[in-house]
Design a protein around this motif. Structure first.
Motif, PDB file in Angstrom:
ATOM      1  N   SER A 139     -58.942   1.005  33.007  1.00  0.00           N
ATOM      2  CA  SER A 139     -59.878   0.804  32.908  1.00  0.00           C
ATOM      3  C   SER A 139     -60.366   1.565  32.557  1.00  0.00           C
ATOM      4  O   SER A 139     -60.156   3.165  33.738  1.00  0.00           O
ATOM      5  CB  SER A 139     -60.995   0.028  33.814  1.00  0.00           C
ATOM      6  N   ILE A 140     -61.203   2.074  31.437  1.00  0.00           N
ATOM      7  CA  ILE A 140     -62.320   3.594  31.751  1.00  0.00           C
ATOM      8  C   ILE A 140     -62.677   4.092  32.690  1.00  0.00           C
ATOM      9  O   ILE A 140     -63.007   5.334  32.854  1.00  0.00           O
ATOM     10  CB  ILE A 140     -63.291   3.570  30.208  1.00  0.00           C
ATOM     11  N   GLU A 141     -63.742   3.091  33.787  1.00  0.00           N
ATOM     12  CA  GLU A 141     -64.114   3.234  34.672  1.00  0.00           C
ATOM     13  C   GLU A 141     -63.529   3.698  35.591  1.00  0.00           C
ATOM     14  O   GLU A 141     -63.604   4.875  35.921  1.00  0.00           O
ATOM     15  CB  GLU A 141     -64.609   2.440  35.200  1.00  0.00           C
ATOM     16  N   ASP A 142     -62.255   3.230  35.845  1.00  0.00           N
ATOM     17  CA  ASP A 142     -61.138   3.246  36.651  1.00  0.00           C
ATOM     18  C   ASP A 142     -60.784   5.222  36.249  1.00  0.00           C
ATOM     19  O   ASP A 142     -60.433   6.079  36.934  1.00  0.00           O
ATOM     20  CB  ASP A 142     -60.053   2.950  36.764  1.00  0.00           C
ATOM     21  N   LEU A 146     -60.847   8.548  37.816  1.00  0.00           N
ATOM     22  CA  LEU A 146     -60.405   9.852  38.721  1.00  0.00           C
ATOM     23  C   LEU A 146     -60.281  11.035  38.426  1.00  0.00           C
ATOM     24  O   LEU A 146     -59.592  12.439  38.756  1.00  0.00           O
ATOM     25  CB  LEU A 146     -58.738   9.424  38.399  1.00  0.00           C
ATOM     26  N   LEU A 147     -60.568  11.542  37.059  1.00  0.00           N
ATOM     27  CA  LEU A 147     -60.591  12.941  36.930  1.00  0.00           C
ATOM     28  C   LEU A 147     -62.172  13.191  37.356  1.00  0.00           C
ATOM     29  O   LEU A 147     -61.824  14.960  38.007  1.00  0.00           O
ATOM     30  CB  LEU A 147     -61.175  11.955  35.015  1.00  0.00           C
ATOM     31  N   ASN A 148     -62.538  13.012  37.784  1.00  0.00           N
ATOM     32  CA  ASN A 148     -63.985  13.267  38.589  1.00  0.00           C
ATOM     33  C   ASN A 148     -63.396  13.388  40.007  1.00  0.00           C
ATOM     34  O   ASN A 148     -64.442  13.884  40.890  1.00  0.00           O
ATOM     35  CB  ASN A 148     -65.471  12.321  38.266  1.00  0.00           C
ATOM     36  N   ASN A 149     -62.902  12.910  39.965  1.00  0.00           N
ATOM     37  CA  ASN A 149     -62.835  13.108  41.873  1.00  0.00           C
ATOM     38  C   ASN A 149     -61.521  14.533  42.538  1.00  0.00           C
ATOM     39  O   ASN A 149     -60.565  14.575  41.727  1.00  0.00           O
ATOM     40  CB  ASN A 149     -61.641  12.327  42.456  1.00  0.00           C
TER      41      ASN A 149
END
Length: 149
Positions: A139-142, A146-149
Motif C-alpha cells: 500500500s502507499i501507506e506502507d 518505509l520511506l520515512n523510517n
C-alpha cells in the motif's frame, strides 16, 4: 534464531566480517550476535540428538539480510572465493535484487537489496507512488512508512 556450526571461531569470523555483526554474548561454544542470530558448536549435545541427526545443507530454511549498498555487498562477497552460490543475482517481480549462497556450515543465506532503496530507485526512475505500490504489491501507506523510517 539459533544455528548449528561445526567451528565456532570460523563461523563467528564469517558473520562478523561479511555482515558486520556485533557479538552480544560469548560463551565459548555459543555466541549470540546483537541482531538475535546465535551460533552453537556441538548443537547435537545441546539438544540431545545423535550427531548424524544434525544435517548439513538441509535446504529447509534461510537466514535473510538486507543491504543498503547491494552492489557494494556483491563486491565484498567476491573476497570469499569458497562461497557456494545457489545461482546468480535475481530480481524479484517486486523489484528487489537478491543473491543466495551457503555459509560455511551449509545454511542458506539470502541477501537482498534494502526495500527502501528499491522504492527510492523506482521513484528516481520516474514512477509514481501509485505505480510503485502496484509493482511492489504494498500500500502507499506502507511505502510511505518505509520511506520515512
Amino acid at each position: 534464531m539459533f544455528i548449528s556450526v561445526s567451528d565456532i571461531d570460523a563461523a563467528r569470523n564469517f558473520y562478523e566480517d561479511l555482515f558486520g555483526l556485533e557479538v552480544f554474548q560469548n560463551y565459548g561454544k555459543n555466541i549470540a550476535f546483537a541482531c538475535g542470530l546465535a551460533l552453537q558448536q556441538d548443537f547435537d549435545w545441546l539438544v540431545n540428538l545423535p550427531k548424524e541427526k544434525v544435517l548439513k545443507k538441509s535446504n529447509n530454511a534461510e537466514i535473510v539480510f538486507e543491504e543498503q549498498d547491494f552492489d557494494g555487498f556483491l563486491n565484498k562477497l567476491k573476497e570469499y572465493p569458497d562461497i557456494e552460490y545457489l545461482g546468480e543475482v535475481i530480481e524479484h517481480s517486486w523489484g528487489q535484487r537478491v543473491i543466495r549462497f551457503y555459509d560455511p556450515d551449509g545454511h542458506i543465506i539470502e541477501v537482498g537489496e534494502d526495500m527502501k532503496i528499491v522504492i527510492k530507485r523506482f521513484l528516481a526512475s520516474g514512477m509514481t507512488m501509485e505505480e510503485v505500490s502496484v509493482k511492489t504489491d504494498a500500500s502507499i501507506e506502507d511505502l510511505t512508512k518505509l520511506l520515512n523510517n
